[in-house]
Design a protein around this motif. Structure first.
Motif, PDB file in Angstrom:
ATOM      1  N   PRO A 198      14.401 -30.533 -11.150  1.00 30.80           N
ATOM      2  CA  PRO A 198      15.349 -29.611 -10.496  1.00 30.80           C
ATOM      3  C   PRO A 198      16.546 -29.282 -11.354  1.00 30.80           C
ATOM      4  CG  PRO A 198      15.579 -31.797  -9.603  1.00 30.80           C
ATOM      5  CD  PRO A 198      14.359 -31.826 -10.489  1.00 30.80           C
ATOM      6  N   LYS A 228      18.354 -27.614 -14.298  1.00 29.31           N
ATOM      7  CA  LYS A 228      18.120 -26.519 -15.230  1.00 29.31           C
ATOM      8  C   LYS A 228      18.577 -26.914 -16.623  1.00 29.31           C
ATOM      9  CE  LYS A 228      18.425 -22.377 -13.852  1.00 29.31           C
ATOM     10  NZ  LYS A 228      18.979 -21.054 -13.486  1.00 29.31           N
ATOM     11  N   ALA A 282      27.808 -22.935  -4.602  1.00 31.96           N
ATOM     12  CA  ALA A 282      26.364 -22.954  -4.343  1.00 31.96           C
ATOM     13  C   ALA A 282      25.914 -21.526  -4.096  1.00 31.96           C
ATOM     14  CB  ALA A 282      26.031 -23.838  -3.148  1.00 31.96           C
ATOM     15  N   GLU A 332      24.032 -25.385 -13.278  1.00 31.15           N
ATOM     16  CA  GLU A 332      23.424 -25.383 -11.958  1.00 31.15           C
ATOM     17  C   GLU A 332      22.263 -26.368 -11.882  1.00 31.15           C
ATOM     18  OE1 GLU A 332      22.318 -21.263 -11.348  1.00 31.15           O
ATOM     19  OE2 GLU A 332      24.060 -20.981 -10.038  1.00 31.15           O
ATOM     20  N   VAL A 333      22.096 -26.942 -10.706  1.00 31.98           N
ATOM     21  CA  VAL A 333      20.936 -27.776 -10.419  1.00 31.98           C
ATOM     22  C   VAL A 333      20.257 -27.207  -9.175  1.00 31.98           C
ATOM     23  CG1 VAL A 333      21.792 -29.905 -11.461  1.00 31.98           C
ATOM     24  CG2 VAL A 333      22.407 -29.367  -9.118  1.00 31.98           C
ATOM     25  N   ARG A 334      18.951 -27.234  -9.191  1.00 33.38           N
ATOM     26  CA  ARG A 334      18.211 -26.690  -8.056  1.00 33.38           C
ATOM     27  C   ARG A 334      18.146 -27.724  -6.939  1.00 33.38           C
ATOM     28  NH1 ARG A 334      12.315 -23.622  -8.126  1.00 33.38           N
ATOM     29  NH2 ARG A 334      12.224 -23.229  -5.863  1.00 33.38           N
ATOM     30  N   THR A 389      15.069 -27.804   0.950  1.00 34.81           N
ATOM     31  CA  THR A 389      15.921 -26.731   1.475  1.00 34.81           C
ATOM     32  C   THR A 389      15.395 -26.123   2.765  1.00 34.81           C
ATOM     33  OG1 THR A 389      14.746 -25.103   0.111  1.00 34.81           O
ATOM     34  CG2 THR A 389      16.705 -26.146  -0.847  1.00 34.81           C
ATOM     35  N   GLU A 442      15.147 -20.914  -2.351  1.00 36.98           N
ATOM     36  CA  GLU A 442      15.535 -21.368  -3.681  1.00 36.98           C
ATOM     37  C   GLU A 442      17.055 -21.401  -3.745  1.00 36.98           C
ATOM     38  OE1 GLU A 442      14.849 -19.697  -8.151  1.00 36.98           O
ATOM     39  OE2 GLU A 442      13.033 -19.956  -6.923  1.00 36.98           O
ATOM     40  N   SER A 443      17.600 -22.607  -3.722  1.00 35.09           N
ATOM     41  CA  SER A 443      19.050 -22.786  -3.662  1.00 35.09           C
ATOM     42  C   SER A 443      19.526 -23.590  -4.863  1.00 35.09           C
ATOM     43  CB  SER A 443      19.454 -23.513  -2.376  1.00 35.09           C
ATOM     44  OG  SER A 443      18.947 -22.851  -1.237  1.00 35.09           O
ATOM     45  N   TYR A 444      20.765 -23.292  -5.292  1.00 33.94           N
ATOM     46  CA  TYR A 444      21.325 -23.957  -6.472  1.00 33.94           C
ATOM     47  C   TYR A 444      22.744 -24.420  -6.186  1.00 33.94           C
ATOM     48  CZ  TYR A 444      17.390 -21.929  -9.004  1.00 33.94           C
ATOM     49  OH  TYR A 444      16.125 -21.582  -9.412  1.00 33.94           O
ATOM     50  N   ASN A 492      26.288 -25.605  -8.229  1.00 35.65           N
ATOM     51  CA  ASN A 492      26.977 -25.485  -9.511  1.00 35.65           C
ATOM     52  C   ASN A 492      27.957 -26.649  -9.668  1.00 35.65           C
ATOM     53  OD1 ASN A 492      27.888 -24.513 -11.944  1.00 35.65           O
ATOM     54  ND2 ASN A 492      29.099 -22.855 -11.074  1.00 35.65           N
TER      55      ASN A 492
END
Length: 243
Positions: free
Chosen positions: A4, A6, A79, A171-173, A177, A186-188, A190
């Motif tokens: 997850p 990036k 986010a 960012e990390v996924r 969710t 698909e959420s991230y 920061n």
């Protein structure tokens, strides 16, 4: 199973002060500077075995049984792409983020609630002290509900090797969710994590503590700033005569 995290982690090499290129005269040189420039004559060289300290003159000395601990600046910035958990009620999610180190309850802190947003900006910065070299950081994003328990919008764990030495920025996924529904988005999240310094401490007595540094963004906090509904009672007719 994809990672997850990036691949946009940013690291910055440690920088050291370069000696002055100009040769100042021993008689006319800057006050407190050696005739050759560079290190001031009054500067004390670090002793062997000392660990970097944020406050000069107070180095941390290792004793028998001590281990290395870290002080970090942890920033939960924003986010994007969060699930709308209140869609069935005609509203939008009211997200907030909780961070902690598993097994260390004193490390827990959270952002304020951003009302009616799936793209929240928190800009929360804290100083976290007493982080072990093997600790991971856990982030959970929730939707705040007034009349029911909070809904999970996503979560992620950042392993220690991603931030403990060189920091992390990007960012990390988020995982999980869907919130128990059939819809997964698909959420991230920061984040920015910066090492401040390390110190030696007794693992039996050194506790993890958190101190808030700053918080910004477009944030509405508390029920007093939540969206309000104004109800006006105009009148009534055809009432029963109870007397």
């Amino acid at each position: 199973n994809s990672d997850p995290l990036k691949d946009n982690q940013k690291t910055s090499p440690t920088s050291f002060a370069e000696p002055s290129s100009g040769m100042s005269s021993p008689r006319l040189g800057n006050r407190g500077q050696s005739p050759r420039g560079g290190v001031p004559a009054t500067a004390a060289l670090p002793k062997r075995g000392q660990v970097g300290d944020a406050s000069p003159g107070s180095p941390s000395k290792k004793k028998a049984g001590d281990q290395t601990f870290h002080i970090l600046k942890v920033s939960i910035l924003s986010a994007r792409g969060l699930r709308n958990a209140d869609d069935n009620f005609g509203g939008t999610s009211d997200p907030f983020c909780v961070c902690d180190i598993p097994g260390k309850p004193k490390s827990r802190f959270q952002t304020k609630v951003v009302w009616q947003q799936t793209e929240p900006i928190w800009n929360l910065e804290v100083e976290m002290s007493g982080v072990s070299p093997t600790d991971c950081l856990r982030f959970n994003v929730y939707d705040k509900d007034t009349f029911s328990s909070k809904d999970l919008l996503g979560k992620v764990e950042l392993p220690h090797h991603k931030f403990i030495h060189n920091g992390f920025s990007g960012e990390v996924r988020l995982l999980e969710t869907s919130g128990g529904t059939a819809m997964s988005v698909e959420s991230y999240l920061n984040l920015q994590i910066s090492p401040i310094r390390t110190f030696f401490g007794d693992p039996k007595t050194t506790k993890c503590t958190v101190k808030k540094l700053s918080e910004g963004g477009y944030i509405k906090t508390g029920d007093k700033d939540a969206p309000k509904l104004i109800v006006t009672l105009v009148g009534a007719r055809g009432l029963r005569n109870a007397d």
